[in-house]
Design a protein around this motif. Sequence first.
Motif, PDB file in Angstrom:
ATOM      1  N   GLY A 189      34.809 -59.862   5.867  1.00  0.00           N
ATOM      2  CA  GLY A 189      34.783 -58.478   6.319  1.00  0.00           C
ATOM      3  C   GLY A 189      36.182 -57.923   6.528  1.00  0.00           C
ATOM      4  O   GLY A 189      37.189 -58.609   6.282  1.00  0.00           O
ATOM      5  N   PRO A 190      36.294 -56.684   6.967  1.00  0.00           N
ATOM      6  CA  PRO A 190      37.610 -56.080   7.180  1.00  0.00           C
ATOM      7  C   PRO A 190      38.390 -56.823   8.271  1.00  0.00           C
ATOM      8  O   PRO A 190      37.803 -57.282   9.264  1.00  0.00           O
ATOM      9  N   LYS A 191      39.694 -56.919   8.065  1.00  0.00           N
ATOM     10  CA  LYS A 191      40.544 -57.576   9.072  1.00  0.00           C
ATOM     11  C   LYS A 191      40.756 -56.629  10.238  1.00  0.00           C
ATOM     12  O   LYS A 191      41.082 -55.465  10.049  1.00  0.00           O
ATOM     13  N   HIS A 192      40.594 -57.158  11.453  1.00  0.00           N
ATOM     14  CA  HIS A 192      40.838 -56.299  12.603  1.00  0.00           C
ATOM     15  C   HIS A 192      42.019 -56.751  13.436  1.00  0.00           C
ATOM     16  O   HIS A 192      42.464 -56.013  14.327  1.00  0.00           O
ATOM     17  N   ALA A 193      42.603 -57.933  13.125  1.00  0.00           N
ATOM     18  CA  ALA A 193      43.798 -58.331  13.869  1.00  0.00           C
ATOM     19  C   ALA A 193      44.496 -59.494  13.168  1.00  0.00           C
ATOM     20  O   ALA A 193      43.855 -60.323  12.517  1.00  0.00           O
ATOM     21  N   ASP A 194      45.819 -59.521  13.304  1.00  0.00           N
ATOM     22  CA  ASP A 194      46.622 -60.702  12.994  1.00  0.00           C
ATOM     23  C   ASP A 194      46.901 -61.391  14.320  1.00  0.00           C
ATOM     24  O   ASP A 194      47.273 -60.741  15.311  1.00  0.00           O
ATOM     25  N   ALA A 195      46.709 -62.701  14.354  1.00  0.00           N
ATOM     26  CA  ALA A 195      46.802 -63.411  15.624  1.00  0.00           C
ATOM     27  C   ALA A 195      47.582 -64.706  15.472  1.00  0.00           C
ATOM     28  O   ALA A 195      47.778 -65.214  14.361  1.00  0.00           O
ATOM     29  N   TRP A 196      47.998 -65.245  16.603  1.00  0.00           N
ATOM     30  CA  TRP A 196      48.696 -66.532  16.617  1.00  0.00           C
ATOM     31  C   TRP A 196      48.526 -67.168  17.990  1.00  0.00           C
ATOM     32  O   TRP A 196      48.280 -66.493  18.989  1.00  0.00           O
ATOM     33  N   ALA A 197      48.646 -68.473  18.025  1.00  0.00           N
ATOM     34  CA  ALA A 197      48.673 -69.226  19.276  1.00  0.00           C
ATOM     35  C   ALA A 197      49.899 -70.134  19.230  1.00  0.00           C
ATOM     36  O   ALA A 197      50.140 -70.796  18.219  1.00  0.00           O
ATOM     37  N   MET A 198      50.661 -70.142  20.326  1.00  0.00           N
ATOM     38  CA  MET A 198      51.861 -70.960  20.412  1.00  0.00           C
ATOM     39  C   MET A 198      51.733 -71.884  21.611  1.00  0.00           C
ATOM     40  O   MET A 198      51.168 -71.514  22.650  1.00  0.00           O
ATOM     41  N   PHE A 199      52.257 -73.098  21.471  1.00  0.00           N
ATOM     42  CA  PHE A 199      52.106 -74.138  22.474  1.00  0.00           C
ATOM     43  C   PHE A 199      53.495 -74.666  22.827  1.00  0.00           C
ATOM     44  O   PHE A 199      54.250 -75.077  21.936  1.00  0.00           O
ATOM     45  N   ALA A 200      53.836 -74.674  24.129  1.00  0.00           N
ATOM     46  CA  ALA A 200      55.161 -75.122  24.554  1.00  0.00           C
ATOM     47  C   ALA A 200      55.033 -76.017  25.774  1.00  0.00           C
ATOM     48  O   ALA A 200      54.212 -75.760  26.669  1.00  0.00           O
ATOM     49  N   ASP A 201      55.828 -77.078  25.804  1.00  0.00           N
ATOM     50  CA  ASP A 201      55.876 -77.961  26.968  1.00  0.00           C
ATOM     51  C   ASP A 201      56.447 -77.206  28.161  1.00  0.00           C
ATOM     52  O   ASP A 201      57.403 -76.435  28.030  1.00  0.00           O
ATOM     53  N   GLU A 202      55.871 -77.436  29.314  1.00  0.00           N
ATOM     54  CA  GLU A 202      56.387 -76.827  30.534  1.00  0.00           C
ATOM     55  C   GLU A 202      56.198 -77.804  31.694  1.00  0.00           C
ATOM     56  O   GLU A 202      55.200 -77.768  32.412  1.00  0.00           O
ATOM     57  N   GLY A 203      57.165 -78.719  31.827  1.00  0.00           N
ATOM     58  CA  GLY A 203      57.132 -79.685  32.920  1.00  0.00           C
ATOM     59  C   GLY A 203      55.915 -80.570  32.910  1.00  0.00           C
ATOM     60  O   GLY A 203      55.317 -80.828  33.965  1.00  0.00           O
ATOM     61  N   GLY A 204      55.515 -81.045  31.743  1.00  0.00           N
ATOM     62  CA  GLY A 204      54.338 -81.883  31.621  1.00  0.00           C
ATOM     63  C   GLY A 204      53.059 -81.105  31.404  1.00  0.00           C
ATOM     64  O   GLY A 204      52.034 -81.683  31.035  1.00  0.00           O
TER      65      GLY A 204
ATOM     66  N   THR B 250      51.315 -77.357  29.592  1.00  0.00           N
ATOM     67  CA  THR B 250      51.425 -76.657  28.307  1.00  0.00           C
ATOM     68  C   THR B 250      51.259 -75.163  28.519  1.00  0.00           C
ATOM     69  O   THR B 250      50.252 -74.718  29.092  1.00  0.00           O
ATOM     70  N   ARG B 251      52.253 -74.399  28.078  1.00  0.00           N
ATOM     71  CA  ARG B 251      52.119 -72.944  28.085  1.00  0.00           C
ATOM     72  C   ARG B 251      51.510 -72.520  26.754  1.00  0.00           C
ATOM     73  O   ARG B 251      52.087 -72.743  25.695  1.00  0.00           O
ATOM     74  N   VAL B 252      50.335 -71.901  26.827  1.00  0.00           N
ATOM     75  CA  VAL B 252      49.663 -71.381  25.643  1.00  0.00           C
ATOM     76  C   VAL B 252      49.870 -69.874  25.607  1.00  0.00           C
ATOM     77  O   VAL B 252      49.545 -69.174  26.575  1.00  0.00           O
ATOM     78  N   THR B 253      50.409 -69.386  24.507  1.00  0.00           N
ATOM     79  CA  THR B 253      50.615 -67.957  24.307  1.00  0.00           C
ATOM     80  C   THR B 253      49.752 -67.507  23.144  1.00  0.00           C
ATOM     81  O   THR B 253      49.870 -68.032  22.042  1.00  0.00           O
ATOM     82  N   LEU B 254      48.882 -66.567  23.416  1.00  0.00           N
ATOM     83  CA  LEU B 254      47.975 -66.045  22.395  1.00  0.00           C
ATOM     84  C   LEU B 254      48.324 -64.588  22.154  1.00  0.00           C
ATOM     85  O   LEU B 254      48.300 -63.765  23.080  1.00  0.00           O
TER      86      LEU B 254
ATOM     87  N   GLU C 218      48.704 -65.248  28.178  1.00  0.00           N
ATOM     88  CA  GLU C 218      49.375 -66.524  28.430  1.00  0.00           C
ATOM     89  C   GLU C 218      48.677 -67.268  29.553  1.00  0.00           C
ATOM     90  O   GLU C 218      48.157 -66.669  30.487  1.00  0.00           O
ATOM     91  N   ARG C 219      48.699 -68.588  29.432  1.00  0.00           N
ATOM     92  CA  ARG C 219      48.187 -69.437  30.510  1.00  0.00           C
ATOM     93  C   ARG C 219      48.918 -70.769  30.457  1.00  0.00           C
ATOM     94  O   ARG C 219      49.107 -71.329  29.371  1.00  0.00           O
ATOM     95  N   VAL C 220      49.308 -71.260  31.624  1.00  0.00           N
ATOM     96  CA  VAL C 220      49.870 -72.599  31.722  1.00  0.00           C
ATOM     97  C   VAL C 220      48.723 -73.551  32.059  1.00  0.00           C
ATOM     98  O   VAL C 220      48.049 -73.390  33.082  1.00  0.00           O
ATOM     99  N   ILE C 221      48.488 -74.502  31.169  1.00  0.00           N
ATOM    100  CA  ILE C 221      47.398 -75.462  31.320  1.00  0.00           C
ATOM    101  C   ILE C 221      47.990 -76.800  31.739  1.00  0.00           C
ATOM    102  O   ILE C 221      48.890 -77.332  31.071  1.00  0.00           O
ATOM    103  N   ARG C 222      47.505 -77.347  32.814  1.00  0.00           N
ATOM    104  CA  ARG C 222      48.075 -78.578  33.371  1.00  0.00           C
ATOM    105  C   ARG C 222      47.562 -79.804  32.609  1.00  0.00           C
ATOM    106  O   ARG C 222      46.761 -80.597  33.115  1.00  0.00           O
ATOM    107  N   ALA C 223      48.010 -79.894  31.375  1.00  0.00           N
ATOM    108  CA  ALA C 223      47.647 -81.016  30.502  1.00  0.00           C
ATOM    109  C   ALA C 223      48.733 -81.131  29.433  1.00  0.00           C
ATOM    110  O   ALA C 223      49.397 -80.141  29.108  1.00  0.00           O
TER     111      ALA C 223
END
Length: 295
Positions: A238-253, A255-259, A157-162
């Motif tokens: 090729g063979p699958k090695h992971a199922d992944a997702w990225a989620m984006f949420a507002d956080e006081g202006g 963006t919290r990115v959850t990978l 996770e990272r909160v990006i100031r944008a």
Amino acid sequence: MIPDPMGGRFATLAFEREVDAPVAVLRQAWTAPAARAVWSAPSPEVTVEILESDPRPGGREVSICRGPRPPEIRCESGWLVLAPGCCVNHEVISAEGIAQSAALVTAEFAAGGAGSRIAVTVQLSSLAEDMAEGYRQGFGGGLDNLRGVAERMMLLERVIRAPRRLVWGAWMNPETLPQWWGPEGFSCRTARIDLREGGEWVFDMIGPDGTVFPNHHRYGAVVPEARLDYALHWGENGPKHADAWAMFADEGGATRVTLGMIFATAQEFQQAKGFGAVELGLQTLGKLARFVGAD
């Protein structure tokens, strides 16, 4: 089971599992649609397809469960509470258009031992026939799978100031994604890129020493400015090695990115941790932050 005057049946069912993973990982495994698609089938002969999912209070989820014999089972759920230590949803199960049951599901998360613990309470009303045993088997098998999924899942996770639209735009633009994707010192060489549901990105990641790492991302659900799901493959087709997702949420202006990433096996998860996948993934999110001018 206690019969009610209307002829329905009620039961309260309780389940609990100890999980060798942090609470935050366990909760994300419980709520993230891509993760739920991996663990929610209670047994290998059953498949679950999530048709839609909006993991926020007031959002809903619709899924289809297919077993070795008909009919298909449809589950329509609504999220009521999504808090760090507790999630609550209601659900209605139907078959061939006839409601079979309604339930209120409460999941509580807490630290426990070396990892965490999930306690699930199901307040069940059987509408057509006694559904309690089916719920015991379904939730029992699903929670066993959840435990295994959480124990091979990586969460960054990272909160990006944008603003969210800017962060999403940098990720979902075929011109900009290859410019920042990858850890420090890595670059991308794209063969094909099609950033949409059902699309793909075939590319090589090139390390600082010139080592080439072939990659193939296959995209599942894409919900604008909210989330994208994708599968990671070792090279094209090729063979699958992971199922992944990225989620984006507002956080006081900002963006919290959850990978999130669920590795195909526990061995691959341990290997990824061993070569620094957490640190390298956080470097990637740091490059995204710099790209949008947040750092």
